[in-house]
Design a protein around this motif. Structure first.
Motif, short mmCIF file in Angstrom:
data_model
loop_
_atom_site.label_atom_id
_atom_site.label_comp_id
_atom_site.label_asym_id
_atom_site.label_seq_id
_atom_site.Cartn_x
_atom_site.Cartn_y
_atom_site.Cartn_z
N GLY A 375 -11.68 68.97 63.05
CA GLY A 375 -11.84 67.64 63.73
C GLY A 375 -12.96 67.76 64.68
O GLY A 375 -13.16 66.99 65.61
N TRP A 376 -13.96 68.52 64.35
CA TRP A 376 -15.26 68.43 65.54
C TRP A 376 -16.03 67.46 65.09
O TRP A 376 -16.22 66.58 63.92
CB TRP A 376 -15.93 69.75 65.51
CG TRP A 376 -15.18 70.96 65.96
CD1 TRP A 376 -13.70 70.90 66.52
CD2 TRP A 376 -15.46 72.39 66.07
NE1 TRP A 376 -13.42 72.27 66.74
CE2 TRP A 376 -14.65 73.05 66.36
CE3 TRP A 376 -16.91 72.91 65.53
CZ2 TRP A 376 -14.90 74.63 66.85
CZ3 TRP A 376 -16.98 74.24 65.71
CH2 TRP A 376 -16.03 75.03 66.45
N HIS A 663 -19.43 76.69 71.24
CA HIS A 663 -19.08 75.50 70.93
C HIS A 663 -17.65 75.50 70.66
O HIS A 663 -16.82 74.91 71.33
CB HIS A 663 -19.64 74.88 69.73
CG HIS A 663 -19.20 73.30 69.55
ND1 HIS A 663 -19.96 72.28 70.10
CD2 HIS A 663 -18.15 72.81 69.08
CE1 HIS A 663 -19.28 71.12 69.97
NE2 HIS A 663 -18.26 71.34 69.09
N ARG A 664 -17.08 76.37 69.85
CA ARG A 664 -15.73 76.75 69.67
C ARG A 664 -15.00 77.13 71.09
O ARG A 664 -13.82 76.61 71.34
CB ARG A 664 -15.58 78.10 68.64
CG ARG A 664 -14.06 78.12 68.36
CD ARG A 664 -13.70 79.48 67.56
NE ARG A 664 -12.24 79.46 67.24
CZ ARG A 664 -11.63 80.27 66.27
NH1 ARG A 664 -12.39 81.34 65.93
NH2 ARG A 664 -10.62 80.31 66.22
N TYR A 665 -15.54 77.94 71.70
CA TYR A 665 -15.07 78.23 73.27
C TYR A 665 -14.78 77.00 73.86
O TYR A 665 -13.83 76.93 74.30
CB TYR A 665 -15.91 79.05 73.88
CG TYR A 665 -15.45 79.43 75.30
CD1 TYR A 665 -14.39 80.36 75.51
CD2 TYR A 665 -15.97 78.70 76.37
CE1 TYR A 665 -13.96 80.62 76.76
CE2 TYR A 665 -15.09 78.76 77.79
CZ TYR A 665 -14.46 79.80 78.05
OH TYR A 665 -13.75 80.11 79.23
N ALA A 666 -15.75 76.22 73.99
CA ALA A 666 -15.71 74.70 74.74
C ALA A 666 -14.43 74.14 74.01
O ALA A 666 -13.70 73.26 74.68
CB ALA A 666 -17.06 74.30 74.74
N PRO A 675 -1.23 76.66 65.64
CA PRO A 675 0.08 77.15 65.48
C PRO A 675 0.46 78.47 64.29
O PRO A 675 1.25 79.05 64.39
CB PRO A 675 0.96 76.11 64.74
CG PRO A 675 -0.18 75.08 64.04
CD PRO A 675 -1.39 75.41 64.78
N GLY A 676 -0.44 78.85 63.59
CA GLY A 676 -0.45 79.90 62.83
C GLY A 676 -1.73 80.54 62.74
O GLY A 676 -2.56 80.54 63.44
N PHE A 680 -7.54 76.54 61.25
CA PHE A 680 -8.35 75.15 60.54
C PHE A 680 -7.49 74.44 59.44
O PHE A 680 -6.68 75.33 58.89
CB PHE A 680 -9.72 75.35 60.19
CG PHE A 680 -9.97 76.51 59.52
CD1 PHE A 680 -10.06 76.27 57.76
CD2 PHE A 680 -10.25 77.75 59.81
CE1 PHE A 680 -9.97 77.38 57.04
CE2 PHE A 680 -10.60 78.82 58.95
CZ PHE A 680 -10.23 78.45 57.50
N ARG A 681 -7.69 73.33 59.15
CA ARG A 681 -6.96 72.59 58.10
C ARG A 681 -7.50 73.08 56.83
O ARG A 681 -8.79 73.38 56.73
CB ARG A 681 -6.94 71.15 58.23
CG ARG A 681 -6.15 70.27 57.69
CD ARG A 681 -6.47 68.93 57.84
NE ARG A 681 -6.19 68.49 59.31
CZ ARG A 681 -6.83 67.95 60.23
NH1 ARG A 681 -8.16 67.57 59.69
NH2 ARG A 681 -6.67 67.71 61.39
N ARG A 682 -6.78 73.44 55.93
CA ARG A 682 -7.36 73.82 54.55
C ARG A 682 -6.98 72.77 53.39
O ARG A 682 -5.94 72.15 53.41
CB ARG A 682 -6.57 75.05 54.31
CG ARG A 682 -7.08 76.28 54.56
CD ARG A 682 -6.87 77.51 54.01
NE ARG A 682 -5.45 77.88 54.19
CZ ARG A 682 -4.79 78.48 53.47
NH1 ARG A 682 -5.33 79.29 52.40
NH2 ARG A 682 -3.31 78.79 53.45
#
Ligand code: FMN
Length: 703
Positions: A375-376, A663-666, A675-676, A680-682
């Motif tokens: 969702g970035w 970027h991920r950190y931010a 949750p698992g 990321f969505r697959r």
């Protein structure tokens, strides 16, 4: 507000029955997602449409199982089962307000058909020209094969209309599209009406263009993508032949899309070619047809784009890589925000997604390939979810991106840099031969930081654990980079190489800091296999050193097969006078030279050298991170809530990976964890209905 000089770039242009809202055209490009991750692709394309590209295309789409270029992951339109994926992509492009283009491809000689196991088809009996030297030959197409191909292409156009595409491509470029093989003397030695004269070699292209127009029937435009020069002289397609092709077919498609040579020639990196490099090859072709033309050339400068249109070279500004680095490039020009353009650095890490069969990544745009999965978005980011303030230690690519994106979220950020310059390794490496465009990674972020009043930058501010604990930071992220090892540890040696105390040993960091070997004869041991070894060898050779590059790999800079640079790199270092020893490893370093072994036999050979440069592996600068971890008991009193490491300080990797990790950190700060185990969505493959015959297992005949 847009500068009126650029108005012409925003004029609508008709393409046969459809109209593009402006002149910005995202030409076909693959993305390592394709049939495996179609939703990932759909959302990536939608962001481009939102960003103002009037036309957004798919990558090449295999129209039939005989056109299977696996293991590359492209789109397929083998039959109706592929329609939902293709339709999702066109829907998302339309949601963003753009025309959707689909590049139909029968890859002919270029398809080893590893997945479908069909026999490859080509104009003549030849080994397939796949990248991997697959031990597979194509069969010379008969008249009935040619009739089949025309039928398959028509079916693909019919399906493209069903999937609501507005522009349907006929692909005759890059020595990938099979029609290129028919067109080129290099691949076509037929003696029937499809070989020999140019009129004959172009016959199949003409037939397929006409078939496509007939099926499109005014509901979609038909585009033709073609290589304007194969760069092989009379052995291949020449520019003057293309002038004749346009003479013969100029009015048949609704749009011409010009590319140069093979894919390697067309997507050349900034190390080997400037912006608009293709201009001399394309100039003048537009005048041979009344149909609009699109061309490419790593266009990032609005003035260069303007020049292309105003001087009658192109009607559309085609872009693959600049649209990957900045999906909002057109919109930024339209809104007068030129300083916000995230310019492509021309490193081709995007191409490596294709070659490594993984979702596309970009050094400049860490959100590329993450639009659906995480969702970035390249321009938007969620607002901070707390009042926390954050210390970012280190202003290399990871730290800069973390500070920028945290600042964009609204956090109060302090960016502390020990040195006098921003950019870390990027600033240092961009001074090396051919890498100057890489400084754009720093320039873009520095420019964005200037607009963020909630981010303070402190130079010459080396931080210790005491400094952190004594100040009021809620979160600390350590982005202090890495340095090249001096002990030879890397892929070949997992323990230190014996080095005589009197030997003259340098690392790339030393060379970038201005140190040089004391004597003239230098051995450079490259066990890194990406770009840096060859770049340093080139630099030293140009300065007059007598350089021998030794590598255990089969090629110099072996990994750059994935950025399509390996051949140009080899050529450049040969020309620079660098001697090369492949499949060989340095095993010991003395003041007189290096002991080496053959990678296969272990046979030893000694090379004289006054000095040695080791390009093997890096060590993370993780001292501050570990110091802070060891003082975790003091955190609560200091109201320190988290300490993290990012970029090379966490684990050395590419610049793209460093930017991504910042970027991920931010993105994830203060957010609930996934949750698992999968963050990321697959897109998970739907199971087919089992064939009835497998439900009951009949006895084997020989039971
Ligand atoms: N060209 C095609 O015709 N079909 C493709 O599937 C395709 N895949 C590409 C994938 C990537 C990652 C890139 C960078 C380029 C690809 N290309 C493909 C070539 C581009 O369309 C374009 O012609 C080339 O990159 C030069 O344009 P640029 O300088 O704007 O990147």
């Amino acid at each position: 507000v847009r500068d009126p000089r650029y108005d012409i770039l925003f004029e609508p242009v008709k393409i046969g029955p459809v109209t593009a809202r402006n002149r910005f055209f995202q030409v076909p490009h693959c993305n390592g997602m394709g049939y495996r991750d179609p939703s990932g692709e759909a959302y990536m394309r939608r962001v481009k449409a939102e960003g103002g590209w009037a036309v957004v295309c798919t990558e090449q789409v295999e129209i039939h199982p005989t056109s299977d270029i696996g293991p590359f992951i492209e789109l397929r339109l083998w039959d109706d089962q592929d329609l939902p994926a293709l339709t999702r992509i066109s829907e998302k492009i339309h949601e963003g307000g753009s025309l959707a283009g689909i590049e139909l491809a029968h890859n002919g000689l270029n398809s080893p058909n590893l997945i479908s196991r069909e026999t490859p088809l080509g104009p003549q009996n030849l080994p397939v020209v796949s990248w991997n030297y697959d031990p597979v030959q194509a069969r010379e197409m008969t008249k009935s094969d040619i009739a089949d191909l025309r039928h398959w292409h028509k079916e693909a156009v019919r399906r493209s209309l069903k999937a609501e595409y507005d522009i349907v491509y006929v692909y005759a470029g890059h020595a990938i599209g099979g029609l290129h093989h028919f067109l080129s003397r290099r691949y076509n030695n037929r003696t029937d009406e499809y070989g020999g004269s140019l009129t004959n070699r172009v016959r199949l292209l003409r037939e397929i263009l006409e078939d496509s127009r007939e099926v499109a029937d005014g509901k979609a435009a038909v585009a033709c993508r073609i290589s304007v020069d194969e760069l092989l002289g009379d052995e291949g397609i020449t520019r003057s032949e293309i002038e004749d092709v346009i003479g013969l077919l100029g009015e048949t498609p609704d749009l011409w899309d010009f590319v140069l040579g093979s894919w390697e020639d067309d997507s050349v990196t900034s190390r080997f070619g400037p912006e608009a490099e293709q201009e001399p090859y394309v100039r003048g072709l537009k005048q041979l047809t009344t149909k609009p033309v699109v061309g490419v050339g790593r266009f990032t400068s609005p003035d260069t784009m303007l020049h292309q249109v105003k001087s009658g070279i192109l009607d559309f500004i085609g872009a693959a890589r600049p649209s990957i680095a900045d999906p909002y490039l057109p919109r930024k020009i339209e809104e007068g925000n030129l300083e916000d353009i995230r310019e492509c650095i021309g490193c081709n890490i995007c191409v490596s997604g294709d070659f490594t069969m993984s979702p596309i990544r970009c050094t400049q745009n860490p959100t590329m390939g993450e639009e659906f999965r995480r969702g970035w978005h390249p321009e938007r980011i969620k607002v901070r979810s707390s009042e926390s303030n954050v210390l970012v230690v280190g202003a290399g690519p990871a730290g800069l991106e973390a500070a920028r994106a945290l600042g964009q979220r609204g956090y109060t950020v302090s960016l502390a840099e020990a040195g006098r310059q921003l950019g870390g390794r990027v600033t240092r490496e961009s001074k090396l031969p051919g890498l100057s465009a890489w400084i754009r990674v720093v320039d873009y972020r520095q420019q964005q930081l200037r607009t963020l009043s909630n981010v303070d930058v402190f130079m010459e501010s080396e931080m210790t654990a005491d400094d952190v604990i004594d100040n009021d930071f809620h979160h600390v992220v350590v982005a202090t980079g890495s340095s090249w090892r001096r002990d030879g540890v890397g892929r070949w040696h997992t323990h230190a190489v014996p080095v005589d105390d009197h030997a003259d040993v340098l690392t790339p960091d030393d060379v970038m800091a201005g140190l040089r070997p004391a004597g003239n004869k230098v051995v450079l041991f490259d066990d890194d296999h990406y770009y840096l070894g060859a770049v340093v060898a080139e630099l030293l050779a140009k300065e007059g050193f007598d350089v021998t590059l030794i590598t255990p790999a089969a090629h110099v800079s072996q990994w750059t097969t994935n950025t399509m640079e390996v051949v140009r790199i080899r050529k450049r270092i040969i020309k620079a006078g660098v001697h090369v020893q492949v499949n060989r490893a340095v095993t010991a370093i003395t003041p007189e030279g290096v002991r080496t072994v053959c990678a296969f036999t272990g046979d030893e050979q000694f090379f004289d050298a006054d000095g040695v440069v080791l390009v093997t592996a890096r060590l993370p600068h993780d001292g501050l991170f570990h110091d802070l971890q060891s003082r975790e008991s003091e955190w609560a009193a200091a109201d320190l809530r988290s300490v993290r490491g990012i970029g090379d300080a966490w684990a050395p990797s590419t610049i793209a990976a460093a930017v991504w990790s910042g970027h991920r950190y931010a993105e994830e700060l203060d957010e609930p964890p996934a949750p698992g185990p999968v963050a990321f969505r697959r897109e998970v493959t739907g199971l087919s209905i089992e064939p009835v015959s497998t439900l009951t297992i009949p006895p084997f005949a020989n039971a």
